[in-house]
Scaffold this motif. Structure first.
Motif, PDB file in Angstrom:
ATOM      1  N   ALA A  88       3.582 -38.530  21.513  1.00 22.46           N
ATOM      2  CA  ALA A  88       3.326 -39.080  22.843  1.00 22.46           C
ATOM      3  C   ALA A  88       2.780 -38.007  23.775  1.00 22.46           C
ATOM      4  CB  ALA A  88       4.609 -39.675  23.410  1.00 22.46           C
ATOM      5  N   LEU A  89       3.323 -36.770  23.640  1.00 26.35           N
ATOM      6  CA  LEU A  89       2.855 -35.685  24.506  1.00 26.35           C
ATOM      7  C   LEU A  89       1.395 -35.360  24.218  1.00 26.35           C
ATOM      8  CD1 LEU A  89       5.892 -33.234  24.518  1.00 26.35           C
ATOM      9  CD2 LEU A  89       4.981 -34.550  26.428  1.00 26.35           C
ATOM     10  N   ASP A  90       1.011 -35.446  22.928  1.00 26.09           N
ATOM     11  CA  ASP A  90      -0.361 -35.088  22.560  1.00 26.09           C
ATOM     12  C   ASP A  90      -1.360 -36.196  22.865  1.00 26.09           C
ATOM     13  OD1 ASP A  90       0.464 -32.680  21.778  1.00 26.09           O
ATOM     14  OD2 ASP A  90       0.360 -33.030  19.623  1.00 26.09           O
ATOM     15  N   ALA A  91      -0.858 -37.416  23.091  1.00 23.62           N
ATOM     16  CA  ALA A  91      -1.781 -38.533  23.302  1.00 23.62           C
ATOM     17  C   ALA A  91      -2.502 -38.368  24.629  1.00 23.62           C
ATOM     18  CB  ALA A  91      -1.015 -39.854  23.290  1.00 23.62           C
ATOM     19  N   PRO A  92      -3.772 -38.757  24.689  1.00 23.11           N
ATOM     20  CA  PRO A  92      -4.538 -38.559  25.925  1.00 23.11           C
ATOM     21  C   PRO A  92      -4.243 -39.616  26.988  1.00 23.11           C
ATOM     22  CG  PRO A  92      -5.935 -39.457  24.217  1.00 23.11           C
ATOM     23  CD  PRO A  92      -4.595 -39.244  23.599  1.00 23.11           C
ATOM     24  N   LEU A  93      -3.276 -40.499  26.754  1.00 27.46           N
ATOM     25  CA  LEU A  93      -2.884 -41.409  27.840  1.00 27.46           C
ATOM     26  C   LEU A  93      -1.369 -41.342  27.990  1.00 27.46           C
ATOM     27  CD1 LEU A  93      -2.997 -45.144  26.738  1.00 27.46           C
ATOM     28  CD2 LEU A  93      -2.649 -43.248  25.202  1.00 27.46           C
ATOM     29  N   ARG A  94      -0.884 -41.922  29.065  1.00 22.53           N
ATOM     30  CA  ARG A  94       0.550 -41.847  29.305  1.00 22.53           C
ATOM     31  C   ARG A  94       1.277 -42.780  28.345  1.00 22.53           C
ATOM     32  NH1 ARG A  94       3.768 -40.159  33.401  1.00 22.53           N
ATOM     33  NH2 ARG A  94       2.039 -39.682  34.779  1.00 22.53           N
ATOM     34  N   ARG A 114      -6.015 -31.682  28.393  1.00 22.04           N
ATOM     35  CA  ARG A 114      -6.704 -32.863  27.895  1.00 22.04           C
ATOM     36  C   ARG A 114      -5.916 -34.119  28.254  1.00 22.04           C
ATOM     37  NH1 ARG A 114      -7.425 -31.588  22.442  1.00 22.04           N
ATOM     38  NH2 ARG A 114      -5.516 -32.661  21.917  1.00 22.04           N
ATOM     39  N   ARG A 115      -4.614 -33.973  28.129  1.00 21.46           N
ATOM     40  CA  ARG A 115      -3.755 -35.137  28.302  1.00 21.46           C
ATOM     41  C   ARG A 115      -3.918 -35.760  29.683  1.00 21.46           C
ATOM     42  NH1 ARG A 115       2.283 -35.163  29.282  1.00 21.46           N
ATOM     43  NH2 ARG A 115       2.706 -37.379  29.215  1.00 21.46           N
ATOM     44  N   GLU A 173       3.215 -27.037  19.259  1.00 22.80           N
ATOM     45  CA  GLU A 173       3.568 -28.372  19.740  1.00 22.80           C
ATOM     46  C   GLU A 173       3.927 -28.292  21.207  1.00 22.80           C
ATOM     47  OE1 GLU A 173       3.589 -31.280  18.495  1.00 22.80           O
ATOM     48  OE2 GLU A 173       3.206 -30.877  16.375  1.00 22.80           O
ATOM     49  N   GLN A 174       3.410 -29.225  22.000  1.00 28.88           N
ATOM     50  CA  GLN A 174       3.801 -29.284  23.412  1.00 28.88           C
ATOM     51  C   GLN A 174       5.301 -29.477  23.561  1.00 28.88           C
ATOM     52  OE1 GLN A 174       1.449 -31.610  26.217  1.00 28.88           O
ATOM     53  NE2 GLN A 174       0.248 -32.254  24.459  1.00 28.88           N
ATOM     54  N   LEU A 175       5.865 -30.253  22.605  1.00 26.30           N
ATOM     55  CA  LEU A 175       7.300 -30.545  22.669  1.00 26.30           C
ATOM     56  C   LEU A 175       8.110 -29.250  22.672  1.00 26.30           C
ATOM     57  CD1 LEU A 175       9.262 -33.071  22.428  1.00 26.30           C
ATOM     58  CD2 LEU A 175       9.467 -32.396  20.037  1.00 26.30           C
ATOM     59  N   ARG A 217       8.023 -38.188  20.007  1.00 26.18           N
ATOM     60  CA  ARG A 217       7.902 -37.614  21.360  1.00 26.18           C
ATOM     61  C   ARG A 217       6.726 -36.641  21.400  1.00 26.18           C
ATOM     62  NH1 ARG A 217      13.806 -37.172  21.079  1.00 26.18           N
ATOM     63  NH2 ARG A 217      14.588 -39.048  22.107  1.00 26.18           N
ATOM     64  N   ALA A 218       6.618 -35.815  20.336  1.00 27.05           N
ATOM     65  CA  ALA A 218       5.507 -34.861  20.282  1.00 27.05           C
ATOM     66  C   ALA A 218       4.177 -35.609  20.252  1.00 27.05           C
ATOM     67  CB  ALA A 218       5.647 -33.968  19.054  1.00 27.05           C
ATOM     68  N   GLU A 267      -6.650 -39.249  34.132  1.00 28.69           N
ATOM     69  CA  GLU A 267      -6.099 -40.089  35.190  1.00 28.69           C
ATOM     70  C   GLU A 267      -5.721 -39.351  36.470  1.00 28.69           C
ATOM     71  OE1 GLU A 267      -2.094 -41.116  34.103  1.00 28.69           O
ATOM     72  OE2 GLU A 267      -2.458 -40.459  32.052  1.00 28.69           O
TER      73      GLU A 267
END
Lengths: 214, 542
Positions: B424-430, A140-141, A87-89, B421-422, A145
């Motif tokens: 949101a971090l994995d999502a490909p947009l902000r 990827r994230r 997990e990135q978290l 939160r995890a 942008e």
């Protein structure tokens, strides 16, 4: 090199112990729960600790919490955290103190024992090793942008390997290009991302991550 | 001098009573004894419990010359009862005392009418007995007596309401009008004063005149009324309404002069005793008419509220419809929940069957082949083993995504806030997160909400063309409230896709709702609300 292992499944714990012994690494302690781990880390002061995220008694993220707690008490204590998923978290929580000496890998990576032991040594010497899956997610994230889109495909490959904690030499070997080419690419990457170029592996990785996580 | 000391003692006594009362009141409020009803109402009950009886005594002027001494003594007794006695006893003390005061007034009127001596002072409330005609005095006493009896009965009815009783299970029901089954025993209590009035009217002498047969008959009918009230409250209520109507009609008939031709036996000089009014002249028969009209109106008001069960079912239809709607909703969401769970299990089974199981078979076959090849061609065997290792990696990857679909590990380990939160971090947009959760909801609720947000974010990525999204999570008024907002093009139709409908069903199991607002041009807002409680907060590292 002295290592403390924390893994609650007996078979895996024994397997890891044997794997490390086979590579000439001393296993100072092999424990099966969070409290035991904290005690062992504080008593043994190993060169590096191999820690499973999910440990008894809570069977949640006990291993991660103990790792963070131990690093609070013993700053820069190198830890390599293993997990069935990444997990990135959690990666952020491990990296947030910016001290280096952190590894975060999928358990699968143990299969390639040479690479695993390399990673372990990198962490023990204060380097940072992140699982390719985490790195891929990080890249990827932001790809849609941010200026990272300006990187060429080759530069992205180099950046990925860099974030995994590899040295220029290792990257050169992996991509079958010369070390000089790698350093050229990395200079270009740092320029495009507006980062301070540095030869120090750990600082390099942290800079990249800091940028990506920003 | 004597009166000064007396006055000081009385004032001191009252002050002591007030302080005592306030102290106990504060202690009880602190001890959260007020949970069964709103606090103001509870305090009102407490004041009535303690001061109702002394106040009524003072108003009735029963103590006469020793004004304030008797109320003070009564206040002390009431305080003691209120402080130390079981709550049930306290509840009924004031109504019973009020009824007693009323009965005392009736007895006074009776003895006065008969010219018998009376032990207490001649004043009763605002009937002083010194000025005005004797008839007026009698009327005033009677009106006040019935007033006390009715007030006592009304209070008793209020307090028979099941919510007021200590030790009972408190049912938090929506506010209901009177007229349903729970209220019926209350109306039955009206039988007692009505019975008394009828006995008076018929002139069958009651408790004071010991004519054996009359007394026995009166007591037998009275006892039957009491038993009926307790045992068959519904019948007693109906009987009370019927008696009320008949008695009221009789009053109207009195005013019309009809009973002159139907002489009623009466020991009191041709006086027809009709409730508050004793009729012995043309003018008093008009008063009887007024009383009769009031009683008939009361009876008519009560009639629909005390009718038979079939009528009552109609009257209660609103509450019943609400319940029926709830049952329908629960049945549907339960079926949905079972369907969802079954579909989920089928998906897991299929994934395991097609993915993990098949690959493990291949793995076993590779290992067996390698086993055979080792003596012949170790190099080829090593190749096969390496292949097997790759397969095991693939299996692990598939299992990982399968587990993520069932219950994401971060959710199990950290709870909803960190899981989102995890996500949101994995999502490909902000994705901006605004999470304010002091504790954790139950895991099933967390899981449903997590997947709802995950689906909403996936839709944002797929359809909206948004640059960023905002997720806010908070818990207020006993519900978890989540809003997912994006700055995309809008125009999302919740009826078109199956995803949102599925989410709605899943949230419906927890009485949760999902609302979508997506005008063309955006922004799209998906609001989720799930009623739930939060458990104690957990320490979170972040």
């Amino acid at each position: 090199m002295r290592v403390v292992i924390a893994e609650d499944l007996y078979l895996l714990r024994e397997g890891l112990t044997r794997l490390l012994l086979a590579h000439g690494i001393e296993v100072a302690a092999a424990v099966a729960s969070g409290p035991e781990l904290l005690a062992a880390l504080l008593a043994e002061r190993p060169d590096v600790a191999v820690i499973d995220v999910r440990l008894p008694p809570t069977l949640t993220d006990e291993g991660l919490r103990v790792a963070l707690e131990a690093r609070r008490q013993v700053p820069e204590l190198p830890v390599l955290v293993l997990s069935q998923y990444v997990e990135q978290l959690y990666a952020r929580e491990l990296l947030i103190d910016g001290a280096g000496g952190v590894g975060y890998l999928l358990k699968d990576r143990v299969f390639s024992d040479d690479q695993f032991v390399d990673a372990l040594r990198t962490v023990a010497t204060g380097g940072t090793v992140l699982d390719p899956e985490v790195v891929a997610k990080l890249l990827r994230r932001r790809s849609a942008e941010e200026p990272i889109a300006a990187l060429s495909p080759r530069e992205r490959e180099v950046l990925e390997l860099m974030a995994q904690g590899r040295s220029n030499a290792a990257i050169a070997k992996r991509l079958c290009i010369s070390e000089k080419a790698v350093s050229k690419h990395s200079t270009s990457i740092f320029a495009k991302l507006d980062l301070d170029p540095s030869d120090d592996d750990n600082r390099r990785v942290l800079a990249v991550l800091a940028y990506l996580n920003g | 001098m004597h009166w000064t000391i007396m006055g000081a003692a009385v004032l001191g006594g009252w002050a002591a009573c007030m302080i005592w009362f306030c102290l106990v009141l504060v202690r009880r409020i602190r001890a959260a004894e007020v949970r069964a009803m709103p606090m103001l109402r509870w305090v009102g009950h407490a004041i009535a419990d303690v001061f109702g009886l002394p106040a009524a005594t003072a108003v009735a002027d029963l103590p006469g010359r020793h004004a304030y001494l008797l109320p003070l003594a009564l206040c002390l007794i009431a305080l003691a009862v209120w402080t130390f006695a079981p709550r049930g006893l306290t509840r009924m003390a004031v109504p019973v005392a009020l009824i007693g005061l009323g009965i005392a007034g009736l007895l006074r009127a009776r003895s006065y009418a008969r010219g018998e001596p009376w032990p207490w002072p001649s004043s009763y409330g605002f009937a002083t007995g010194t000025g005005g005609s004797l008839g007026t005095y009698l009327e005033l006493v009677l009106i006040q007596s019935y007033g006390f009896v009715i007030a006592g009965l009304w209070l008793a009815c209020r307090r028979l309401d099941h919510n007021s009783w200590p030790g009972r299970v408190v049912l938090r029901e929506p506010a209901r009008r009177s007229g349903n089954r729970a209220d019926r025993p209350r109306w039955g209590l009206l039988l007692i004063p009505l019975f008394g009035m009828v006995v008076e009217l018929l002139g069958r002498t009651s408790w004071l005149d010991f004519y054996w047969w009359d007394a026995t008959l009166t007591m037998a009918v009275g006892a039957a009324a009491v038993i009926a009230i307790i045992r068959w409250p519904a019948v007693a209520a109906d009987a009370a309404v019927a008696t009320l109507l008949l008695f009221g009609l009789y009053g109207l008939a009195l005013a019309a002069g009809w009973p002159r031709h139907v002489p009623l036996p009466s020991p009191y000089n041709d006086v027809v005793r009709y409730g508050v009014v004793w009729v012995n002249s043309r003018s008093s028969s008009v008063l009887a008419g007024v009383e009769g009209a009031a009683l008939v109106s009361f009876g008519l008001w009560l009639l629909p509220r005390a009718l038979d069960d079939r009528t009552r079912t109609l009257m209660r239809s609103a509450a019943d419809a609400e319940l029926a709607g709830r049952v329908v909703r629960l049945t549907r969401t339960r079926a949905d929940a079972l369907d969802t769970a079954a579909a989920e299990l089928r998906r897991v089974e299929r994934d395991l069957h097609d993915g993990v199981q098949a690959r493990l078979v291949a793995l076993g076959m590779s290992l067996r082949a390698a086993e055979r090849l080792i003596p012949v061609s170790p190099a080829a065997a090593a190749c096969l083993v390496a292949e097997a290792r790759e397969t095991s990696l693939t299996v692990l990857g598939e299992l990982r995504s399968l587990v993520r679909g069932i219950c994401p590990p971060v959710l199990a380990e950290r709870g909803l806030a960190d899981a989102l939160r995890a996500l949101a971090l994995d999502a490909p947009l902000r994705v901006n997160m605004d999470i304010d959760l002091p504790g954790r909801p139950d895991l099933p609720v967390e899981t449903a909400c997590y997947f709802a947000v995950a689906e909403a974010l996936a839709n944002v990525v797929k359809h909206s063309g948004a640059q960023q999204a905002h997720v806010s999570v908070k818990h207020s008024d006993g519900a978890l409230r989540i809003a997912v907002t994006d700055d995309g093009q809008g125009g999302a139709d919740p009826k078109r896709g199956s995803g949102l409908a599925g989410l709605e069903r899943r949230l419906g199991t927890f009485d949760g709702v999902l609302a979508v607002s997506s005008p063309p041009g955006g922004p799209t807002i998906i609001a989720i609300e799930v009623p739930c409680a939060l458990s104690s907060p957990k320490i979170s590292i972040s």
